[in-house]
Design a protein around this motif. Structure first.
Motif, PDB file in Angstrom:
ATOM      1  N   GLU A   5       3.467 -11.508  -0.849  1.00  0.00           N
ATOM      2  CA  GLU A   5       2.087 -11.177  -0.515  1.00  0.00           C
ATOM      3  C   GLU A   5       1.602 -12.104   0.592  1.00  0.00           C
ATOM      4  O   GLU A   5       2.002 -13.261   0.677  1.00  0.00           O
ATOM      5  CB  GLU A   5       1.220 -11.333  -1.766  1.00  0.00           C
ATOM      6  CG  GLU A   5      -0.152 -10.710  -1.628  1.00  0.00           C
ATOM      7  CD  GLU A   5      -0.924 -10.754  -2.947  1.00  0.00           C
ATOM      8  OE1 GLU A   5      -1.356 -11.866  -3.319  1.00  0.00           O
ATOM      9  OE2 GLU A   5      -1.065  -9.707  -3.598  1.00  0.00           O
ATOM     10  N   GLU A  54      -3.216  -7.006   2.581  1.00  0.00           N
ATOM     11  CA  GLU A  54      -2.671  -5.759   2.035  1.00  0.00           C
ATOM     12  C   GLU A  54      -3.820  -4.865   1.558  1.00  0.00           C
ATOM     13  O   GLU A  54      -4.288  -4.977   0.428  1.00  0.00           O
ATOM     14  CB  GLU A  54      -1.708  -6.042   0.882  1.00  0.00           C
ATOM     15  CG  GLU A  54      -0.403  -6.679   1.306  1.00  0.00           C
ATOM     16  CD  GLU A  54      -0.501  -8.190   1.483  1.00  0.00           C
ATOM     17  OE1 GLU A  54       0.465  -8.814   1.919  1.00  0.00           O
ATOM     18  OE2 GLU A  54      -1.573  -8.739   1.168  1.00  0.00           O
ATOM     19  N   TYR A  55      -4.304  -4.044   2.434  1.00  0.00           N
ATOM     20  CA  TYR A  55      -5.370  -3.100   2.111  1.00  0.00           C
ATOM     21  C   TYR A  55      -5.207  -1.887   3.022  1.00  0.00           C
ATOM     22  O   TYR A  55      -4.472  -1.927   4.022  1.00  0.00           O
ATOM     23  CB  TYR A  55      -6.747  -3.731   2.309  1.00  0.00           C
ATOM     24  CG  TYR A  55      -7.005  -4.199   3.727  1.00  0.00           C
ATOM     25  CD1 TYR A  55      -7.564  -3.333   4.671  1.00  0.00           C
ATOM     26  CD2 TYR A  55      -6.678  -5.487   4.130  1.00  0.00           C
ATOM     27  CE1 TYR A  55      -7.781  -3.737   5.974  1.00  0.00           C
ATOM     28  CE2 TYR A  55      -6.893  -5.905   5.425  1.00  0.00           C
ATOM     29  CZ  TYR A  55      -7.449  -5.035   6.339  1.00  0.00           C
ATOM     30  OH  TYR A  55      -7.656  -5.435   7.634  1.00  0.00           O
ATOM     31  N   LEU A  56      -5.900  -0.799   2.701  1.00  0.00           N
ATOM     32  CA  LEU A  56      -5.823   0.415   3.513  1.00  0.00           C
ATOM     33  C   LEU A  56      -7.123   0.586   4.282  1.00  0.00           C
ATOM     34  O   LEU A  56      -8.214   0.571   3.686  1.00  0.00           O
ATOM     35  CB  LEU A  56      -5.590   1.637   2.624  1.00  0.00           C
ATOM     36  CG  LEU A  56      -4.255   1.688   1.875  1.00  0.00           C
ATOM     37  CD1 LEU A  56      -4.134   3.016   1.141  1.00  0.00           C
ATOM     38  CD2 LEU A  56      -3.096   1.505   2.836  1.00  0.00           C
ATOM     39  N   TYR A  78       2.905   1.310   0.722  1.00  0.00           N
ATOM     40  CA  TYR A  78       1.646   1.078   0.016  1.00  0.00           C
ATOM     41  C   TYR A  78       1.822   0.918  -1.491  1.00  0.00           C
ATOM     42  O   TYR A  78       0.846   0.686  -2.202  1.00  0.00           O
ATOM     43  CB  TYR A  78       0.680   2.241   0.272  1.00  0.00           C
ATOM     44  CG  TYR A  78       0.338   2.475   1.723  1.00  0.00           C
ATOM     45  CD1 TYR A  78       0.369   1.431   2.643  1.00  0.00           C
ATOM     46  CD2 TYR A  78      -0.022   3.754   2.182  1.00  0.00           C
ATOM     47  CE1 TYR A  78       0.049   1.646   3.980  1.00  0.00           C
ATOM     48  CE2 TYR A  78      -0.341   3.975   3.508  1.00  0.00           C
ATOM     49  CZ  TYR A  78      -0.296   2.921   4.412  1.00  0.00           C
ATOM     50  OH  TYR A  78      -0.613   3.133   5.733  1.00  0.00           O
ATOM     51  N   GLU A  80       2.910  -1.364  -3.390  1.00  0.00           N
ATOM     52  CA  GLU A  80       2.532  -2.642  -3.967  1.00  0.00           C
ATOM     53  C   GLU A  80       1.050  -2.956  -3.770  1.00  0.00           C
ATOM     54  O   GLU A  80       0.563  -3.965  -4.265  1.00  0.00           O
ATOM     55  CB  GLU A  80       3.371  -3.766  -3.349  1.00  0.00           C
ATOM     56  CG  GLU A  80       4.879  -3.603  -3.543  1.00  0.00           C
ATOM     57  CD  GLU A  80       5.266  -3.567  -5.007  1.00  0.00           C
ATOM     58  OE1 GLU A  80       4.622  -4.282  -5.799  1.00  0.00           O
ATOM     59  OE2 GLU A  80       6.192  -2.812  -5.359  1.00  0.00           O
ATOM     60  N   TYR A  81       0.348  -2.120  -3.013  1.00  0.00           N
ATOM     61  CA  TYR A  81      -1.070  -2.360  -2.766  1.00  0.00           C
ATOM     62  C   TYR A  81      -1.886  -2.001  -4.008  1.00  0.00           C
ATOM     63  O   TYR A  81      -1.524  -1.093  -4.764  1.00  0.00           O
ATOM     64  CB  TYR A  81      -1.571  -1.517  -1.600  1.00  0.00           C
ATOM     65  CG  TYR A  81      -1.067  -1.937  -0.235  1.00  0.00           C
ATOM     66  CD1 TYR A  81       0.066  -2.722  -0.086  1.00  0.00           C
ATOM     67  CD2 TYR A  81      -1.732  -1.523   0.911  1.00  0.00           C
ATOM     68  CE1 TYR A  81       0.530  -3.087   1.161  1.00  0.00           C
ATOM     69  CE2 TYR A  81      -1.274  -1.884   2.174  1.00  0.00           C
ATOM     70  CZ  TYR A  81      -0.141  -2.663   2.285  1.00  0.00           C
ATOM     71  OH  TYR A  81       0.305  -3.024   3.523  1.00  0.00           O
ATOM     72  N   SER A  82      -2.976  -2.716  -4.181  1.00  0.00           N
ATOM     73  CA  SER A  82      -3.936  -2.361  -5.223  1.00  0.00           C
ATOM     74  C   SER A  82      -5.014  -1.499  -4.564  1.00  0.00           C
ATOM     75  O   SER A  82      -5.866  -2.007  -3.829  1.00  0.00           O
ATOM     76  CB  SER A  82      -4.552  -3.622  -5.835  1.00  0.00           C
ATOM     77  OG  SER A  82      -5.521  -3.293  -6.804  1.00  0.00           O
ATOM     78  N   ILE A  83      -4.956  -0.196  -4.803  1.00  0.00           N
ATOM     79  CA  ILE A  83      -5.794   0.737  -4.046  1.00  0.00           C
ATOM     80  C   ILE A  83      -6.840   1.363  -4.969  1.00  0.00           C
ATOM     81  O   ILE A  83      -6.547   2.290  -5.724  1.00  0.00           O
ATOM     82  CB  ILE A  83      -4.943   1.839  -3.387  1.00  0.00           C
ATOM     83  CG1 ILE A  83      -3.858   1.225  -2.505  1.00  0.00           C
ATOM     84  CG2 ILE A  83      -5.833   2.759  -2.562  1.00  0.00           C
ATOM     85  CD1 ILE A  83      -2.901   2.244  -1.932  1.00  0.00           C
ATOM     86  N   THR A  86     -10.455   2.744   0.053  1.00  0.00           N
ATOM     87  CA  THR A  86      -9.973   2.635   1.427  1.00  0.00           C
ATOM     88  C   THR A  86     -11.164   2.201   2.274  1.00  0.00           C
ATOM     89  O   THR A  86     -12.325   2.517   1.958  1.00  0.00           O
ATOM     90  CB  THR A  86      -9.423   3.972   1.953  1.00  0.00           C
ATOM     91  OG1 THR A  86     -10.457   4.960   1.877  1.00  0.00           O
ATOM     92  CG2 THR A  86      -8.234   4.414   1.129  1.00  0.00           C
TER      93      THR A  86
END
Length: 275
Positions: A5, A54-56, A78, A80-83, A86
């Motif tokens: 990360e 790490e974001y969208l 994506y 592993e991203y916490s979504i 957005t």
């Protein structure tokens, strides 16, 4: 390093020699190296040093279908991203909105994301302190908030879990500083400095040189309590002398003060246990 990360990578690189860090950055993937350089610019106790990259985020010119298509194409990246959200940006990178994932999935594909986003979202600046971030997460039940620069450009994401961890680390650090005095584990250079200061203050006629010398090792919150207590004692002594109290009366006043102070200490300890 490419698999770690972003915040963890920056923390690790911060513990290494500068020349070795440059070698590692050259071997890393360009995007990961760029994120590491960005995060390493900030101190660890401000939003910039605590955020992740790490974001969208998507331009506000895209439609719902275009955003969903990108998520599908890059699903491996994506994963592993916490979504939960957005983030929607203007052409110059400024944060202009937040779009919950639920709203994205339940909206027809031809609708522009700017029409369904939450405008003017709450955000923090990269220079905001840990204390400010803690207060924000106490006031709002968010899992994360976006972090922006002075121009409103989106740079990262600050998570509640990281703030909780940072607060715990700071408390542990303050405890260890105090433990250095109580447990006899203080670094010798600091001990010698305190001793020299104590001797100098004695020659200068300072009435409480020990408190001044010891205070340099303690957290500000602890020192302030000692200072405030000393001020209260000074005011009480002044009133006692002005009232013409004899030795026995002054002794009773001092005893009452000690009992009140002890009560405060015991009350704080009991409150800590209850909470």
């Amino acid at each position: 390093l490419n698999e770690m990360e972003s915040a963890e990578t920056a923390d690790l690189l911060g513990m290494l020699d500068d020349d070795f860090v440059e070698e590692l950055l050259r071997e890393m993937e360009p995007e990961a190296a760029q994120d590491a350089r960005l995060l390493s610019q900030y101190e660890g106790n401000v939003a910039g040093g605590l955020m992740i990259t790490e974001y969208l985020s998507y331009p506000d010119t895209l439609t719902v279908a275009q955003v969903i298509d990108d998520m599908r194409v890059n699903s491996e990246k994506y994963r592993e991203y916490s979504i939960q959200y957005t983030y929607i940006t203007a052409p110059d990178g400024r944060l202009v909105g937040v779009l919950p994932l639920r709203s994205l999935l339940l909206t027809p594909g031809d609708i522009p994301v700017r029409d369904i986003m939450i405008k003017n979202p709450l955000c923090v600046e990269v220079d905001d302190s840990l204390e400010e971030l803690t207060k924000l997460f106490e006031d709002y039940d968010f899992l994360a908030v976006p972090a922006v620069d002075d121009y409103g450009k989106l740079l990262g994401l600050v998570r509640r879990s990281d703030i909780v961890e940072a607060v715990g680390d700071k408390a542990q650090s303050d405890f260890l500083k105090a433990q250095g005095i109580v447990g006899g584990e203080m670094a010798w250079p600091l001990v010698v400095t305190g001793a020299v200061m104590g001797v100098a203050l004695i020659f200068l006629g300072v009435s409480s040189p020990m408190l001044v010398s010891v205070g340099m090792y303690l957290p500000f919150s602890t020192c302030f309590g000692i200072f405030f207590g000393g001020c209260v004692r000074g005011v009480a002594d002044w009133f006692s002398k002005r009232a013409g109290h004899n030795e026995a009366q002054r002794s009773r006043v001092e005893s009452v003060g000690v009992l009140i102070a002890s009560g405060f200490i015991a009350g704080e300890a009991l409150t800590g246990v209850v909470v």
